[in-house]
Design a protein around this motif. Structure first.
Motif, PDB file in Angstrom:
ATOM      1  N   THR A  69    -108.631  14.491 -22.499  1.00 37.03           N
ATOM      2  CA  THR A  69    -108.037  14.348 -23.735  1.00 37.03           C
ATOM      3  C   THR A  69    -106.235  13.891 -23.273  1.00 37.03           C
ATOM      4  OG1 THR A  69    -109.590  15.722 -24.717  1.00 37.03           O
ATOM      5  CG2 THR A  69    -107.298  15.248 -25.849  1.00 37.03           C
ATOM      6  N   PHE A  70    -105.951  14.600 -22.269  1.00 41.79           N
ATOM      7  CA  PHE A  70    -104.444  14.275 -21.952  1.00 41.79           C
ATOM      8  C   PHE A  70    -104.371  12.960 -21.498  1.00 41.79           C
ATOM      9  CE2 PHE A  70    -101.697  14.460 -18.424  1.00 41.79           C
ATOM     10  CZ  PHE A  70    -100.501  14.463 -18.902  1.00 41.79           C
ATOM     11  N   LEU A  71    -105.447  12.865 -20.594  1.00 40.54           N
ATOM     12  CA  LEU A  71    -104.967  11.393 -19.727  1.00 40.54           C
ATOM     13  C   LEU A  71    -105.346  10.640 -20.834  1.00 40.54           C
ATOM     14  CD1 LEU A  71    -106.704  12.229 -16.343  1.00 40.54           C
ATOM     15  CD2 LEU A  71    -104.391  11.716 -16.947  1.00 40.54           C
ATOM     16  N   SER A  72    -106.322  10.700 -21.676  1.00 47.09           N
ATOM     17  CA  SER A  72    -106.738   9.577 -22.710  1.00 47.09           C
ATOM     18  C   SER A  72    -105.285   9.275 -23.413  1.00 47.09           C
ATOM     19  CB  SER A  72    -107.619   9.951 -23.537  1.00 47.09           C
ATOM     20  OG  SER A  72    -107.945   8.931 -24.545  1.00 47.09           O
ATOM     21  N   THR A 111     -91.848  15.137 -13.951  1.00 45.63           N
ATOM     22  CA  THR A 111     -91.492  13.848 -13.694  1.00 45.63           C
ATOM     23  C   THR A 111     -92.738  12.911 -13.006  1.00 45.63           C
ATOM     24  OG1 THR A 111     -90.867  14.379 -11.406  1.00 45.63           O
ATOM     25  CG2 THR A 111     -89.048  14.413 -13.116  1.00 45.63           C
ATOM     26  N   LEU A 112     -93.693  13.463 -12.477  1.00 48.65           N
ATOM     27  CA  LEU A 112     -95.004  12.981 -12.175  1.00 48.65           C
ATOM     28  C   LEU A 112     -95.671  12.264 -13.022  1.00 48.65           C
ATOM     29  CD1 LEU A 112     -96.454  15.941  -9.921  1.00 48.65           C
ATOM     30  CD2 LEU A 112     -94.863  13.877  -9.142  1.00 48.65           C
ATOM     31  N   PRO A 113     -96.248  10.850 -12.771  1.00 47.58           N
ATOM     32  CA  PRO A 113     -97.204  10.286 -13.565  1.00 47.58           C
ATOM     33  C   PRO A 113     -98.251  11.089 -13.945  1.00 47.58           C
ATOM     34  CG  PRO A 113     -96.729   9.042 -11.493  1.00 47.58           C
ATOM     35  CD  PRO A 113     -96.184  10.422 -11.298  1.00 47.58           C
ATOM     36  N   PRO A 114     -98.775  10.954 -15.211  1.00 44.65           N
ATOM     37  CA  PRO A 114     -99.940  11.911 -15.754  1.00 44.65           C
ATOM     38  C   PRO A 114    -101.133  12.055 -14.765  1.00 44.65           C
ATOM     39  CG  PRO A 114     -99.384  10.415 -17.435  1.00 44.65           C
ATOM     40  CD  PRO A 114     -98.447   9.980 -16.162  1.00 44.65           C
ATOM     41  N   ARG A 115    -101.781  11.082 -14.151  1.00 48.50           N
ATOM     42  CA  ARG A 115    -102.785  11.512 -13.271  1.00 48.50           C
ATOM     43  C   ARG A 115    -102.248  12.197 -12.055  1.00 48.50           C
ATOM     44  NH1 ARG A 115    -108.092   9.754 -14.146  1.00 48.50           N
ATOM     45  NH2 ARG A 115    -109.138   9.360 -12.347  1.00 48.50           N
ATOM     46  N   GLN A 116    -101.419  11.986 -11.542  1.00 51.81           N
ATOM     47  CA  GLN A 116    -100.762  12.857 -10.362  1.00 51.81           C
ATOM     48  C   GLN A 116    -100.483  14.213 -10.808  1.00 51.81           C
ATOM     49  OE1 GLN A 116     -97.375  11.091  -8.266  1.00 51.81           O
ATOM     50  NE2 GLN A 116     -98.518   9.403  -7.684  1.00 51.81           N
ATOM     51  N   ARG A 117     -99.938  14.186 -12.060  1.00 53.14           N
ATOM     52  CA  ARG A 117     -99.835  15.770 -12.491  1.00 53.14           C
ATOM     53  C   ARG A 117    -101.005  16.572 -12.763  1.00 53.14           C
ATOM     54  NH1 ARG A 117     -97.227  15.362 -18.094  1.00 53.14           N
ATOM     55  NH2 ARG A 117     -95.941  13.855 -16.856  1.00 53.14           N
ATOM     56  N   ALA A 118    -102.069  15.720 -13.355  1.00 50.90           N
ATOM     57  CA  ALA A 118    -103.366  16.552 -13.561  1.00 50.90           C
ATOM     58  C   ALA A 118    -103.919  16.732 -12.317  1.00 50.90           C
ATOM     59  CB  ALA A 118    -104.204  15.599 -14.431  1.00 50.90           C
ATOM     60  N   VAL A 119    -103.805  16.052 -11.330  1.00 55.50           N
ATOM     61  CA  VAL A 119    -104.285  16.354  -9.943  1.00 55.50           C
ATOM     62  C   VAL A 119    -103.751  17.595  -9.374  1.00 55.50           C
ATOM     63  CG1 VAL A 119    -104.798  15.727  -7.505  1.00 55.50           C
ATOM     64  CG2 VAL A 119    -105.381  13.921  -9.325  1.00 55.50           C
ATOM     65  N   ILE A 120    -102.534  17.736  -9.375  1.00 56.40           N
ATOM     66  CA  ILE A 120    -101.632  18.880  -9.002  1.00 56.40           C
ATOM     67  C   ILE A 120    -101.758  20.135  -9.658  1.00 56.40           C
ATOM     68  CG2 ILE A 120     -99.160  19.878  -8.497  1.00 56.40           C
ATOM     69  CD1 ILE A 120     -99.884  17.691  -6.579  1.00 56.40           C
TER      70      ILE A 120
END
Length: 174
Positions: A69-72, A111-120
């Protein structure tokens, strides 16, 4: 959990809501947006409750729903046009001796892009394996590894050198 679908859903949400709220906050760095994100994810979970309840890991199902939902949301035009804040809100005073480091990490994470933030967040906060993170995000293990490496590199560049007690340090180069 109860056999009545609504009762089982309520019990699950009551038990897991704090963990889902923390995860949502780490993803979007705004308490109000995190509440909206939780609401959207819980609606989706309720609409698919029979499928979710039958899943082998209900917590993973809910977490996946929240992260997707966040990434979408981040892919929509609204998210690209609207900047809610340009800095993190002031954190309330805390007795945590490492509060300065925590604020610095959250600011760098934002500051990270959403996908990188989600992975971290999934790898290091939720303590998921590479495979579990890939399943949650719907991507290959190699993508998780590369996004993790890029995200960690960006965090290392963004974070000041801070000791655990909050004191700044200086690097010495040989």
């Amino acid at each position: 959990m109860s056999d009545r679908p609504d009762e089982g859903y309520r019990e699950y949400v009551d038990a897991r809501l704090p963990a889902l709220q923390r995860l949502a906050y780490l993803l979007c760095h705004d308490r109000h947006r995190a509440d909206d994100l939780i609401q959207e994810a819980l609606i989706k979970l309720y609409l698919r409750w029979d499928r979710a309840r039958a899943a082998s890991d209900l917590h993973a199902y809910a977490r996946t729903t929240l992260v997707r939902t966040f990434l979408s949301e981040r892919r929509t035009n609204w998210a690209r046009r609207v900047v809610l804040v340009d800095r993190l809100p002031d954190e309330a005073a805390t007795t945590d001796p490492d509060a300065a480091s925590g604020v610095a990490v959250r600011a760098a994470l934002a500051t990270l892009p959403p996908r990188q933030r989600a992975v971290i967040v999934l790898r290091y906060y939720s303590d998921l394996s590479v495979e579990e993170t890939g399943q949650t995000l719907g991507c290959a293990a190699g993508t998780v590894k590369s996004q993790t490496a890029k995200g960690l590199a960006a965090l290392r560049r963004a974070l000041p050198d801070v000791e655990p007690n909050g004191a700044a340090t200086t690097r010495t180069r040989s």
